[in-house]
Design a protein around this motif. Structure first.
Motif, mmCIF file in Angstrom:
data_model
loop_
_atom_site.group_PDB
_atom_site.id
_atom_site.type_symbol
_atom_site.label_atom_id
_atom_site.label_comp_id
_atom_site.label_asym_id
_atom_site.label_seq_id
_atom_site.Cartn_x
_atom_site.Cartn_y
_atom_site.Cartn_z
ATOM 1 N N UNK A 11 3.713 -2.242 -4.895
ATOM 2 C CA UNK A 11 5.146 -2.275 -5.166
ATOM 3 C C UNK A 11 5.855 -3.130 -4.127
ATOM 4 N N UNK A 12 7.189 -3.147 -4.195
ATOM 5 C CA UNK A 12 8.004 -3.911 -3.245
ATOM 6 C C UNK A 12 8.475 -5.225 -3.833
ATOM 7 N N UNK A 13 9.562 -5.773 -3.258
ATOM 8 C CA UNK A 13 10.172 -6.996 -3.776
ATOM 9 C C UNK A 13 9.222 -8.178 -3.779
ATOM 10 N N UNK A 14 8.223 -8.154 -2.883
ATOM 11 C CA UNK A 14 7.224 -9.219 -2.838
ATOM 12 C C UNK A 14 5.826 -8.688 -3.095
ATOM 13 N N UNK A 15 5.727 -7.466 -3.630
ATOM 14 C CA UNK A 15 4.437 -6.815 -3.903
ATOM 15 C C UNK A 15 3.580 -6.763 -2.645
ATOM 16 N N UNK A 16 4.222 -6.440 -1.513
ATOM 17 C CA UNK A 16 3.524 -6.415 -0.227
ATOM 18 C C UNK A 16 3.341 -4.998 0.300
ATOM 19 N N UNK A 17 3.539 -3.998 -0.540
ATOM 20 C CA UNK A 17 3.345 -2.614 -0.135
ATOM 21 C C UNK A 17 2.294 -1.986 -1.062
ATOM 22 N N UNK A 18 1.395 -1.210 -0.480
ATOM 23 C CA UNK A 18 0.320 -0.601 -1.263
ATOM 24 C C UNK A 18 0.167 0.864 -0.878
ATOM 25 N N UNK A 19 0.096 1.716 -1.887
ATOM 26 C CA UNK A 19 -0.270 3.123 -1.707
ATOM 27 C C UNK A 19 -1.503 3.385 -2.556
ATOM 28 N N UNK A 20 -2.458 4.106 -2.030
ATOM 29 C CA UNK A 20 -3.598 4.467 -2.856
ATOM 30 C C UNK A 20 -4.150 5.819 -2.443
ATOM 31 N N UNK A 21 -4.743 6.495 -3.413
ATOM 32 C CA UNK A 21 -5.387 7.785 -3.163
ATOM 33 C C UNK A 21 -6.891 7.605 -3.299
ATOM 34 N N UNK A 22 -7.634 8.535 -2.732
ATOM 35 C CA UNK A 22 -9.093 8.473 -2.802
ATOM 36 C C UNK A 22 -9.634 9.703 -3.519
ATOM 37 N N UNK A 23 -10.897 9.630 -3.884
ATOM 38 C CA UNK A 23 -11.511 10.726 -4.628
ATOM 39 C C UNK A 23 -11.628 11.994 -3.791
ATOM 40 N N UNK A 24 -11.551 11.859 -2.462
ATOM 41 C CA UNK A 24 -11.591 13.048 -1.617
ATOM 42 C C UNK A 24 -10.193 13.540 -1.261
ATOM 43 N N UNK A 25 -9.208 13.174 -2.109
ATOM 44 C CA UNK A 25 -7.829 13.696 -2.058
ATOM 45 C C UNK A 25 -7.126 13.384 -0.741
ATOM 46 N N UNK A 26 -7.136 12.113 -0.399
ATOM 47 C CA UNK A 26 -6.345 11.602 0.708
ATOM 48 C C UNK A 26 -5.479 10.461 0.200
ATOM 49 N N UNK A 27 -4.336 10.222 0.880
ATOM 50 C CA UNK A 27 -3.418 9.159 0.507
ATOM 51 C C UNK A 27 -3.304 8.180 1.671
ATOM 52 N N UNK A 28 -3.442 6.889 1.358
ATOM 53 C CA UNK A 28 -3.362 5.832 2.360
ATOM 54 C C UNK A 28 -2.292 4.828 1.963
ATOM 55 N N UNK A 29 -1.791 4.096 2.964
ATOM 56 C CA UNK A 29 -0.826 3.035 2.698
ATOM 57 C C UNK A 29 -1.092 1.868 3.627
ATOM 58 N N UNK A 30 -0.691 0.673 3.202
ATOM 59 C CA UNK A 30 -0.744 -0.514 4.049
ATOM 60 C C UNK A 30 0.233 -1.528 3.499
ATOM 61 N N UNK A 31 0.626 -2.478 4.354
ATOM 62 C CA UNK A 31 1.574 -3.498 3.928
ATOM 63 C C UNK A 31 2.674 -3.723 4.938
ATOM 64 N N UNK A 32 3.802 -4.275 4.484
ATOM 65 C CA UNK A 32 4.868 -4.681 5.397
ATOM 66 C C UNK A 32 5.761 -3.529 5.834
ATOM 67 N N UNK A 33 5.733 -2.417 5.123
ATOM 68 C CA UNK A 33 6.414 -1.188 5.550
ATOM 69 C C UNK A 33 7.934 -1.327 5.608
ATOM 70 N N UNK A 34 8.530 -2.022 4.661
ATOM 71 C CA UNK A 34 9.983 -2.165 4.617
ATOM 72 C C UNK A 34 10.645 -0.786 4.510
ATOM 73 N N UNK A 35 11.612 -0.542 5.390
ATOM 74 C CA UNK A 35 12.372 0.720 5.405
ATOM 75 C C UNK A 35 11.483 1.948 5.545
#
Length: 556
Positions: free
Chosen positions: A53-77
């Motif tokens: 997501x994001x205005x430049x598609x530079x933010x990523x959220x993803x979940x894993x099969x072991x029920x954890x949530x991760x994020x990476x990217x420019x972190x706007x706001x």
């Protein structure tokens, strides 16, 4: 007048049409989601859900099969939800979600994020200058906070506009909050709203079944197939016949007479899908995003994408001017702004997933919805089993149908199907026979059934699926029955619904029976004139007519 009610059927904001690699056959993954190429191989293989997501598609959220949530990217706001504003090319774990099952993720333009758990709870974080996080303040939310005290019921669907938020509860109620300069939260004013409040004007007594947000608009579908819209209307994206903003929900009168089941919003346009697979569009059209074959805006809905067959799913995102649809044969079409090119006519693609249109061709290349599935570095157990289907070299058993063989494995049949397990254990001499014959069903139906045992997927034309439903009923395979019912529902039309209704009764497919009844109720005048209705067993015909009468089909 015909009744026009349909069952309450909320939709999930997750595209579950197949694994990520299922639609990367024609586009390199690095072109679509370059951030994912930075992940360690072992982590990449565990991805369960991805949202870019994001205005430049530079933010990523993803979940894993072991029920954890991760994020990476420019972190706007602080939209990565990790407690700070630090950008990162390394995945960072949002530890408060450990062990939670995530159902959906959506984001606004700020961006602000709404995350929905399978238990119906909402967490928000990110940009908050317009109170779009619903926590009563305007400070950015650098880490997720639970938003529940203002919403009394379990949430089943979430949607975001540019800077406002909307959710749907299991009871069919709509709650909104955030930026309201154009009336997009439906409160009757243009004052911003800091916490979720139920939208009561015009739709307060109605049960809502689907919602969607454009940049500064909101749209809701009732369980009777009516459509209401509110907010900004400068491009006619409310579909109410003018360009006047609406601070309260306003029914789209031009859609009266059709039963809408799904609605989606683009940046400044909207699409609606009816129960018979037709698509209507309205609003901005400078890139051909309505699919009407031209680039003229329209303030009232008009039928579009008329040459792509019966449509089962439509897609658009408030981030872009792109549109997409899947028809009943699984073909994916796209139109609108496609890599900066205006495309007013729906174009057939080789994609297997609607999200591929947006990640590959829209600007920015964001996800339409969160994508379920993962790319495996090495073949998974499921992939290996799938590849073994009809493999003559490894098979130890052949199924003979209509003079043709299907090569299978006894162990897999015994594990996956109680019918075969009982057969092999009771009267099967494994040393004497390597062929079993199945009669009473076509080769295509038996082939599809065994393929399902290996893959959990059904690949069969809709017209043959009734036969597969029959086989699934005979073999007591409830999971296959559910898949068959879903496929059959996507092919329901006025000229076949009566016979499908009878088949559903015969095979004890209650969900399909209810669906067919509601479709008949919606289109009763035309249904009773079809040949299939005339062919109904008299007892079933009487039952259908009596039930229709009880539901007000013949009231004046």
């Amino acid at each position: 007048m015909d009744g026009n009610s349909k069952p309450h059927n909320t939709t999930s904001n997750v595209d579950r049409t197949g694994p990520i690699l299922g639609y990367l056959k024609n586009i390199e993954s690095s072109d679509m989601w370059p951030f994912l190429s930075l992940l360690p191989a072992d982590m990449l293989g565990k991805i369960n859900l991805v949202y870019v997501f994001g205005q430049s598609a530079t933010e990523v959220l993803f979940t894993t099969v072991d029920e954890q949530v991760y994020s990476l990217g420019t972190n706007s706001s602080g939209c990565l939800g990790v407690g700070d504003n630090q950008s990162s090319l390394e995945p960072r774990c949002i530890e408060m979600f450990n062990g939670l099952k995530i159902a959906s993720i959506v984001a606004g333009s700020g961006p602000h994020v709404l995350l929905l758990t399978q238990d119906g709870e909402i967490y928000t974080w990110g940009h908050n200058s317009y109170m779009q996080l619903g926590n009563g303040g305007t400070a950015p939310g650098v880490q997720p906070s639970l938003l529940s005290r203002h919403i009394n019921h379990r949430v089943v669907q979430v949607s975001c506009g540019s800077h406002h938020s909307m959710v749907l509860t299991a009871e069919g109620e709509v709650y909104t909050w955030g930026y309201n300069n154009c009336g997009q939260i439906g409160s009757g004013s243009t004052a911003n709203q800091g916490s979720p409040r139920k939208v009561t004007a015009c739709i307060g007594s109605k049960r809502i079944s689907d919602i969607s947000c454009g940049q500064t608009t909101s749209i809701a579908v009732t369980d009777s197939g009516e459509v209401y819209s509110w907010g900004y209307n400068g491009n006619g994206q409310l579909g109410v016949g003018n360009n006047v903003n609406q601070t309260n929900p306003c029914r789209i009168a031009a859609l009266q007479g059709v039963v809408v089941t799904q609605v989606v919003c683009g940046y400044a346009h909207a699409l609606a899908l009816t129960d018979n697979g037709s698509v209507f569009g309205w609003g901005a059209n400078s890139y051909g995003q309505l699919g009407s074959g031209n680039k003229a805006n329209t303030v009232t809905p008009l039928q579009v994408a008329t040459n792509i067959g019966r449509v089962t799913t439509i897609a658009a995102t408030h981030y872009s001017h792109s549109s997409a649809a899947r028809n009943q044969h699984g073909h994916i079409y796209m139109w609108g702004q496609l890599r900066q090119q205006a495309t007013p006519d729906p174009r057939l693609t080789n994609f297997h997933n609607l999200n591929a249109v947006f990640t590959g061709f829209s600007s920015p290349p964001v996800c339409w919805t969160a994508v379920a599935g993962c790319s495996e570095v090495e073949p998974s157990v499921q992939q290996s089993v799938s590849r073994a289907f009809n493999d003559e070299n490894s098979a130890d058993l052949r199924i003979l149908v209509e003079g043709k063989y299907i090569h299978v494995h006894k162990s897999i049949l015994k594990i996956r199907c109680d019918y075969f397990k009982r057969m092999f254990q009771s009267h099967w001499d494994e040393n004497d026979q390597d062929v079993i014959e199945i009669n009473g069903y076509s080769y295509a139906v038996v082939y599809s059934f065994v393929y399902w045992l290996y893959t959990d997927h059904v690949e069969l034309p809709a017209e043959d699926t009734i036969g597969l439903l029959d086989l699934a009923t005979s073999y007591c395979e409830e999971g296959l029955k559910r898949q068959c019912q879903k496929l059959i529902k996507e092919s329901i039309a006025e000229d076949n619904v009566a016979l499908v209704y009878a088949a559903a009764i015969k095979y004890s497919a209650k969900e399909l029976q209810d669906f067919c009844f509601q479709f008949c109720l919606n289109h009763l005048t035309r249904v009773v004139q079809t040949d299939s209705f005339k062919l109904l067993d008299k007892e079933i015909m009487y039952k259908l007519v009596c039930e229709a009468a009880k539901n007000g089909a013949f009231k004046r």
